[in-house]
Write a protein that holds these residues in place. Structure first.
Motif, PDB file in Angstrom:
ATOM      1  N   ARG A 104       0.827  -1.208   0.000  1.00 20.37           N
ATOM      2  CA  ARG A 104       0.000   0.000   0.000  1.00 20.37           C
ATOM      3  C   ARG A 104       0.862   1.260   0.000  1.00 20.37           C
ATOM      4  NH1 ARG A 104      -2.050  -4.013   2.975  1.00 20.37           N
ATOM      5  NH2 ARG A 104      -4.238  -4.614   2.720  1.00 20.37           N
ATOM      6  N   HIS A 109       7.201  -1.650  -1.042  1.00 22.84           N
ATOM      7  CA  HIS A 109       7.241  -2.497  -2.236  1.00 22.84           C
ATOM      8  C   HIS A 109       8.535  -3.318  -2.227  1.00 22.84           C
ATOM      9  CE1 HIS A 109       3.845  -0.219  -3.654  1.00 22.84           C
ATOM     10  NE2 HIS A 109       3.828  -0.888  -4.803  1.00 22.84           N
ATOM     11  N   ASP A 182       3.062  -4.135   5.105  1.00 19.77           N
ATOM     12  CA  ASP A 182       2.603  -2.759   5.296  1.00 19.77           C
ATOM     13  C   ASP A 182       2.535  -2.392   6.769  1.00 19.77           C
ATOM     14  OD1 ASP A 182       2.036  -1.335   2.823  1.00 19.77           O
ATOM     15  OD2 ASP A 182       0.560  -2.899   2.414  1.00 19.77           O
ATOM     16  N   SER A 188      -5.771   0.229   6.053  1.00 17.25           N
ATOM     17  CA  SER A 188      -7.098   0.679   5.618  1.00 17.25           C
ATOM     18  C   SER A 188      -7.051   1.555   4.374  1.00 17.25           C
ATOM     19  CB  SER A 188      -7.785   1.446   6.750  1.00 17.25           C
ATOM     20  OG  SER A 188      -7.022   2.596   7.107  1.00 17.25           O
ATOM     21  N   PRO A 190      -6.982   2.672   0.484  1.00 15.13           N
ATOM     22  CA  PRO A 190      -7.718   2.073  -0.639  1.00 15.13           C
ATOM     23  C   PRO A 190      -6.812   1.673  -1.805  1.00 15.13           C
ATOM     24  CG  PRO A 190      -7.923   4.446  -0.756  1.00 15.13           C
ATOM     25  CD  PRO A 190      -7.121   4.154   0.479  1.00 15.13           C
ATOM     26  N   TYR A 191      -5.720   0.969  -1.507  1.00 21.71           N
ATOM     27  CA  TYR A 191      -4.799   0.543  -2.558  1.00 21.71           C
ATOM     28  C   TYR A 191      -4.658  -0.971  -2.525  1.00 21.71           C
ATOM     29  CZ  TYR A 191      -3.523   5.454  -1.981  1.00 21.71           C
ATOM     30  OH  TYR A 191      -3.564   6.811  -1.858  1.00 21.71           O
ATOM     31  N   TRP A 192      -4.619  -1.566  -3.720  1.00 21.10           N
ATOM     32  CA  TRP A 192      -4.454  -3.023  -3.791  1.00 21.10           C
ATOM     33  C   TRP A 192      -3.066  -3.403  -3.295  1.00 21.10           C
ATOM     34  CZ3 TRP A 192      -1.360  -6.770  -5.907  1.00 21.10           C
ATOM     35  CH2 TRP A 192      -1.891  -8.073  -5.969  1.00 21.10           C
ATOM     36  N   ALA A 193      -2.992  -4.493  -2.555  1.00 20.30           N
ATOM     37  CA  ALA A 193      -1.708  -5.005  -2.077  1.00 20.30           C
ATOM     38  C   ALA A 193      -1.680  -6.512  -2.291  1.00 20.30           C
ATOM     39  CB  ALA A 193      -1.498  -4.672  -0.607  1.00 20.30           C
ATOM     40  N   GLY A 194      -0.525  -7.028  -2.616  1.00 18.43           N
ATOM     41  CA  GLY A 194      -0.393  -8.467  -2.825  1.00 18.43           C
ATOM     42  C   GLY A 194       0.843  -8.789  -3.624  1.00 18.43           C
TER      43      GLY A 194
END
Length: 224
Positions: A104, A109, A182, A188, A190-194
């Motif tokens: 996030r 990253h 993270d 919380s 609103p960004y995709w993480a994975g």
């Protein structure tokens, strides 16, 4: 080429000041089987050394035979000539990137990876039998079985080829797996993480335009 008895029995490499990482030490491993697996899966290593007081890093093919790595190059290469004397201090690395880790926050990253770092002194291989073994290992490392299915180097080609040997003694592996780390305050957002996995694959072999008619695709390629 036989492993030295104490190396064949030990399950791990002994950590040294140069193989213990200063960051993320929990990712480090000295497991011999893991180190061998990472090395055997790779194709290209990066060989680092100092030339005229400046660092040099060369990407090149390599092959493993037991507890030794072999690297080849031109006999005109200065570092390979240097290895023929008292030896050449080197650092050799192999890395696989297994996934892109998207967090996030930009700061967290990362990538999932497996790597091996080898420190030591490389020596030029001059014994004819060991040179043959090393060159076969280099070819078979790329495609197992290929050395026996190709013309071996002739006298002129051997004279133009230098081979250096690096013993696996001062060695470490490092592995990262899992998702993004993270900060709790960012969970919380609103960004995709994975993780975006990366996969190594083989395409359909393409025959050379001048391949003689009737030569079939070798079994060791058809099985890939």
């Amino acid at each position: 080429m036989q492993d030295r008895p104490e190396e064949a029995q030990a399950a791990v490499y002994a950590p040294t000041d140069r193989t213990v990482p200063t960051r993320s030490a929990d990712r480090a491993s000295y497991d011999r089987e893991l180190v061998h697996a990472i090395l055997d899966e790779g194709y290209v290593c990066h060989l680092g050394f100092v030339r005229d007081g400046a660092p040099v890093v060369l990407p090149t093919l390599y092959g493993r035979v037991g507890e030794r790595l072999y690297v080849h190059g031109s006999t005109g290469s200065r570092p390979l000539r240097t290895a023929g004397g008292s030896g050449l201090p080197v650092c050799l690395t192999v890395t696989h990137v297994d996934g892109l880790v998207l967090a996030r926050s930009a700061f967290h990253h990362s990538v999932n990876y497996r790597s091996v770092v080898v420190h030591g002194v490389a020596h030029q291989v001059t014994d004819p039998e060991e040179r043959r073994l090393a060159l076969d290992a280099l070819v078979d490392h790329v495609v197992p079985g290929r050395a026996a299915d190709s013309r071996p180097a002739d006298r002129k080609e051997l004279a133009a080829t230098a081979v250096i040997r690096l013993d696996l003694e001062e060695v470490s592996a490092k592995v990262r797996t899992g998702g993004a780390n993270d900060d709790p305050a960012d969970l919380s957002l609103p960004y995709w993480a994975g993780v975006v996995p990366l996969r190594k694959g083989y395409g359909t072999p393409v025959p050379n335009a001048d391949l003689a008619p009737g030569i079939p695709l070798p079994d060791y390629l058809a099985a890939r």
